[in-house]
Design a protein around this motif. Structure first.
Motif, PDB file in Angstrom:
ATOM      1  N   GLN A 100       0.844  -1.201   0.000  1.00  0.00           N
ATOM      2  CA  GLN A 100       0.000   0.000   0.000  1.00  0.00           C
ATOM      3  C   GLN A 100       0.877   1.247   0.000  1.00  0.00           C
ATOM      4  OE1 GLN A 100      -0.974  -0.501   4.591  1.00  0.00           O
ATOM      5  NE2 GLN A 100      -1.404   1.595   3.943  1.00  0.00           N
ATOM      6  N   ASP A 106      -5.859   6.198   8.578  1.00  0.00           N
ATOM      7  CA  ASP A 106      -6.947   7.054   8.094  1.00  0.00           C
ATOM      8  C   ASP A 106      -6.666   7.655   6.722  1.00  0.00           C
ATOM      9  OD1 ASP A 106      -5.019   8.627   9.831  1.00  0.00           O
ATOM     10  OD2 ASP A 106      -6.144  10.268   8.921  1.00  0.00           O
ATOM     11  N   GLU A 107      -5.412   7.560   6.252  1.00  0.00           N
ATOM     12  CA  GLU A 107      -5.087   8.089   4.930  1.00  0.00           C
ATOM     13  C   GLU A 107      -5.163   7.032   3.833  1.00  0.00           C
ATOM     14  OE1 GLU A 107      -1.392  10.184   4.995  1.00  0.00           O
ATOM     15  OE2 GLU A 107      -2.060  11.593   6.555  1.00  0.00           O
ATOM     16  N   ALA A 108      -5.306   5.774   4.212  1.00  0.00           N
ATOM     17  CA  ALA A 108      -5.475   4.717   3.222  1.00  0.00           C
ATOM     18  C   ALA A 108      -6.869   4.826   2.602  1.00  0.00           C
ATOM     19  CB  ALA A 108      -5.296   3.346   3.870  1.00  0.00           C
ATOM     20  N   THR A 109      -6.941   4.665   1.307  1.00  0.00           N
ATOM     21  CA  THR A 109      -8.231   4.737   0.633  1.00  0.00           C
ATOM     22  C   THR A 109      -8.898   3.365   0.622  1.00  0.00           C
ATOM     23  OG1 THR A 109      -7.372   4.213  -1.562  1.00  0.00           O
ATOM     24  CG2 THR A 109      -7.295   6.543  -0.860  1.00  0.00           C
ATOM     25  N   GLU A 110     -10.184   3.368   0.352  1.00  0.00           N
ATOM     26  CA  GLU A 110     -10.892   2.091   0.241  1.00  0.00           C
ATOM     27  C   GLU A 110     -10.304   1.263  -0.897  1.00  0.00           C
ATOM     28  OE1 GLU A 110     -15.465   0.386  -0.082  1.00  0.00           O
ATOM     29  OE2 GLU A 110     -15.097   2.541   0.121  1.00  0.00           O
ATOM     30  N   ALA A 111      -9.899   1.939  -1.977  1.00  0.00           N
ATOM     31  CA  ALA A 111      -9.287   1.218  -3.101  1.00  0.00           C
ATOM     32  C   ALA A 111      -7.964   0.580  -2.689  1.00  0.00           C
ATOM     33  CB  ALA A 111      -9.078   2.172  -4.272  1.00  0.00           C
ATOM     34  N   ASP A 112      -7.171   1.297  -1.878  1.00  0.00           N
ATOM     35  CA  ASP A 112      -5.918   0.728  -1.368  1.00  0.00           C
ATOM     36  C   ASP A 112      -6.210  -0.547  -0.573  1.00  0.00           C
ATOM     37  OD1 ASP A 112      -4.435   2.881  -2.371  1.00  0.00           O
ATOM     38  OD2 ASP A 112      -4.519   3.990  -0.470  1.00  0.00           O
TER      39      ASP A 112
END
Length: 257
Positions: A100, A106-112
């Protein structure tokens, strides 16, 4: 009379994911040197061709198949190709993975999250299921090794999604070992520490200095070469580890966790 072996994996038919580079490529070359016939699987064909040719040039037997671990049909077809080529499957090394973008949860996206899940956990599950079925149908007994990470054994604030999926792989490994042990199929994992692969170089590019920081926590004061990690996988897949199953072996230079 003492039986003479021609290699740690002599006569084994092996399937390896993530085999185009890094630990997977090192494992493919090592397994072939140790006497295995190897099918390499990964997404990038030119990398697979290169490693396959290296093995053949060195006198080994290898072929490759393009495979996307996020696609169940692709995974099953890749495992089936091993049996089509050589009649059975004895051992498998589930090494393919993705990383990733480094950063807090909290900065990870749902797509990640979805991508890391699809490759690093679901991909291992799909591979393992297909491999067990192939071993059952052909060799009857065998061994599988899944690549985890020491990042699965403690908090992983820079790679929280990656760490979570790798921790789940540890659980999957233990469950599979308990399930298939009575059939003579061993399942183990390895948890590499800092290893000089393309993946960690990508992390270094995003977070300069991370390799030095990780190495500082290692008693050996260096990162591993991919070949050193591959050696652990080779032993676990060999008959010399015949009474070892359900473990996730740290291969981390003694890094404190």
């Amino acid at each position: 009379m003492t039986e003479i072996s021609t290699g740690l994996l002599a006569g084994k038919i092996a399937f390896i994911t993530g085999a185009g580079r890094g630990i997977g490529a090192a494992a493919a070359r090592l397994f072939a040197r140790e006497g295995a016939t190897v099918l390499l699987a990964a997404r990038t064909e030119h990398e697979l061709k290169t490693v396959t040719q290296q093995i053949r040039t060195a006198g080994g037997t290898a072929d490759y198949v393009v495979c996307d671990l996020a696609d169940g049909d692709s995974v099953r077809a890749a495992v089936a190709r091993t049996v089509e080529l050589w009649g059975r499957l004895d051992i498998a090394f589930n090494n393919g993975a993705t990383i990733q973008p480094p950063g807090p949860l909290d900065e990870a996206t749902e797509a990640d999250f979805d991508q890391v899940y699809a490759v690093n956990l679901k991909g291992v599950w799909q591979s393992l299921a297909a491999e067990v079925a192939a071993i059952r149908a052909t060799a009857k007994t065998g061994a599988v090794v899944n690549t985890s990470s020491i990042g699965s054994l403690h908090s992983n604030p820079e790679l929280p999604v990656y760490g979570a999926m790798k921790r789940a792989v540890n659980s999957l490994t233990e469950s599979a070992a308990a399930t298939y042990g009575p059939e003579g199929i061993r399942v183990n994992g390895i948890a590499p520490g800092t290893t000089l692969t393309e993946m960690i170089q990508a992390w270094e590019s995003a977070s300069p200095g991370v390799i030095n920081s990780l190495v500082a926590d290692c008693p050996l004061r260096r990162a591993a070469r991919p070949e050193e990690i591959a050696e652990a996988a080779a032993w676990l897949l060999s008959d010399r580890a015949s009474y070892v199953t359900g473990v996730t072996l740290r291969v981390d230079g003694g890094t404190w966790v």
